[in-house]
Write a protein that holds these residues in place. Sequence first.
Motif, PDB file in Angstrom:
ATOM      1  N   LEU A 207      34.756  41.763  47.203  1.00 57.60           N
ATOM      2  CA  LEU A 207      36.012  42.514  47.138  1.00 57.60           C
ATOM      3  C   LEU A 207      36.708  42.190  45.830  1.00 57.60           C
ATOM      4  O   LEU A 207      36.777  41.023  45.418  1.00 57.60           O
ATOM      5  CB  LEU A 207      36.924  42.156  48.311  1.00 57.60           C
ATOM      6  N   HIS A 208      37.267  43.226  45.204  1.00 55.46           N
ATOM      7  CA  HIS A 208      37.918  43.100  43.900  1.00 55.46           C
ATOM      8  C   HIS A 208      39.222  43.883  43.906  1.00 55.46           C
ATOM      9  O   HIS A 208      39.320  44.950  44.515  1.00 55.46           O
ATOM     10  CB  HIS A 208      37.001  43.650  42.797  1.00 55.46           C
TER      11      HIS A 208
ATOM     12  N   SER B 274      40.652  33.049  39.710  1.00 50.33           N
ATOM     13  CA  SER B 274      40.579  33.291  38.272  1.00 50.33           C
ATOM     14  C   SER B 274      39.898  34.645  38.132  1.00 50.33           C
ATOM     15  O   SER B 274      38.677  34.764  38.265  1.00 50.33           O
ATOM     16  CB  SER B 274      39.777  32.188  37.583  1.00 50.33           C
ATOM     17  N   LEU B 275      40.692  35.666  37.917  1.00 45.79           N
ATOM     18  CA  LEU B 275      40.229  37.034  38.152  1.00 45.79           C
ATOM     19  C   LEU B 275      39.107  37.465  37.212  1.00 45.79           C
ATOM     20  O   LEU B 275      39.017  37.042  36.070  1.00 45.79           O
ATOM     21  CB  LEU B 275      41.412  37.988  38.035  1.00 45.79           C
ATOM     22  N   GLY B 276      38.248  38.331  37.748  1.00 42.50           N
ATOM     23  CA  GLY B 276      37.183  38.934  36.972  1.00 42.50           C
ATOM     24  C   GLY B 276      35.822  38.298  37.148  1.00 42.50           C
ATOM     25  O   GLY B 276      34.829  38.807  36.624  1.00 42.50           O
ATOM     26  N   GLN B 277      35.737  37.215  37.913  1.00 41.66           N
ATOM     27  CA  GLN B 277      34.480  36.470  37.987  1.00 41.66           C
ATOM     28  C   GLN B 277      33.637  36.775  39.218  1.00 41.66           C
ATOM     29  O   GLN B 277      32.437  36.518  39.241  1.00 41.66           O
ATOM     30  CB  GLN B 277      34.775  34.965  37.937  1.00 41.66           C
ATOM     31  N   GLY B 278      34.262  37.324  40.250  1.00 40.85           N
ATOM     32  CA  GLY B 278      33.558  37.505  41.516  1.00 40.85           C
ATOM     33  C   GLY B 278      32.379  38.453  41.461  1.00 40.85           C
ATOM     34  O   GLY B 278      31.387  38.269  42.172  1.00 40.85           O
TER      35      GLY B 278
ATOM     36  N   VAL C 169      33.847  29.740  52.870  1.00 41.58           N
ATOM     37  CA  VAL C 169      34.169  29.881  51.450  1.00 41.58           C
ATOM     38  C   VAL C 169      33.035  29.309  50.609  1.00 41.58           C
ATOM     39  O   VAL C 169      32.734  28.118  50.690  1.00 41.58           O
ATOM     40  CB  VAL C 169      35.493  29.172  51.114  1.00 41.58           C
ATOM     41  N   ARG C 170      32.423  30.159  49.775  1.00 42.48           N
ATOM     42  CA  ARG C 170      31.285  29.724  48.955  1.00 42.48           C
ATOM     43  C   ARG C 170      31.595  29.639  47.469  1.00 42.48           C
ATOM     44  O   ARG C 170      30.797  29.099  46.707  1.00 42.48           O
ATOM     45  CB  ARG C 170      30.081  30.656  49.174  1.00 42.48           C
ATOM     46  N   ILE C 171      32.718  30.201  47.045  1.00 42.67           N
ATOM     47  CA  ILE C 171      33.111  30.067  45.633  1.00 42.67           C
ATOM     48  C   ILE C 171      34.615  29.836  45.549  1.00 42.67           C
ATOM     49  O   ILE C 171      35.376  30.272  46.417  1.00 42.67           O
ATOM     50  CB  ILE C 171      32.761  31.316  44.790  1.00 42.67           C
TER      51      ILE C 171
ATOM     52  N   LEU D  65      35.027  36.803  47.833  1.00 41.09           N
ATOM     53  CA  LEU D  65      36.357  37.314  47.513  1.00 41.09           C
ATOM     54  C   LEU D  65      36.637  37.016  46.056  1.00 41.09           C
ATOM     55  O   LEU D  65      36.761  35.858  45.664  1.00 41.09           O
ATOM     56  CB  LEU D  65      37.406  36.652  48.406  1.00 41.09           C
ATOM     57  N   SER D  66      36.741  38.051  45.233  1.00 39.80           N
ATOM     58  CA  SER D  66      37.010  37.855  43.812  1.00 39.80           C
ATOM     59  C   SER D  66      38.503  37.697  43.542  1.00 39.80           C
ATOM     60  O   SER D  66      38.913  36.799  42.814  1.00 39.80           O
ATOM     61  CB  SER D  66      36.442  39.020  42.997  1.00 39.80           C
TER      62      SER D  66
END
Length: 281
Positions: free
Chosen positions: A146-147, A119-123, A113-115, A66-67
């Motif tokens: 998902l973005h 903080s948007l834009g990193q996924g 949950v793995r990350i 989930l980004s």
Amino acid sequence: MANTTQLEDFVTQVRRDILRQVHKVNSGHPGGSLGCAEFFTALYQEIMDYSTDFKMDGKNEDLFFLSNGHISPVYYSVLARSGFFPVDELNTFRLIDSRLQGHPTTHENLPGVRIASGSLGQGMSVAIGAAQTKKLNKDKHLVYSLHGDGELQEGQNWEAIMYAAGNQVDNLIATVDLNGQQIDGSTDRVLPLGNLKDKFEAFGWEVLEVKNGNNITEVIQGLQDAKEKTGQGKPVCILLHTVMGNGVDFMMHTHEWHGKAPNDEQLEKALAQNPETLGDY
């Protein structure tokens, strides 16, 4: 496999979970969460091959990242109701020392949950790295991400999108939640995204569109179609057209519920539109 009625009941209960989580602490992001209830239900109830015996390395199973981590209420609800952790733990959303923080984190050791995200834009970058790792390990499973549409205003996405195509990361399915809204208004007003289909295709991706991303049958079909496009030399993008706040009439089609919790009266009205189906926590 669940039938359509069972899946729709699951979606309705997830919407109740979202509303109750954010109401209890008067904090959180119900709009985008409600809009993605069908997507998460389809992914975890029908599409992905995963184990609830959670291990961080994710070997020999499909992975999801989930980004746009602010829509954690829908993520937590579906993880819990898919068997990753007890459903009654949803009661602890955003509380001090809870594993269910406002944005998902890994140091809380929450299964599924793995990350850490939000903080948007990193996924996209993370998903590409995981997909390449699976290729190196000769693991045939897929990586999903998902973005948010507003999130694509972050430049890192486009570097990653270019990289994925250039390196034939064809075991990745990245979905963009196209609801046309972000925290400050419509995406067209804040910073227009243009034609995303043309852009992704120009960058070398295979692109599919799901016109009604709040219809569970159409979402499942779109994800199945995307799976069939993997392994052909191109990463795959799904443009998922959704309605922010879907399922609650006064929350729909507006950015105003991006990050605002309902009060007591509003919660009562919202829950009346989404009757209990699987049992409240």
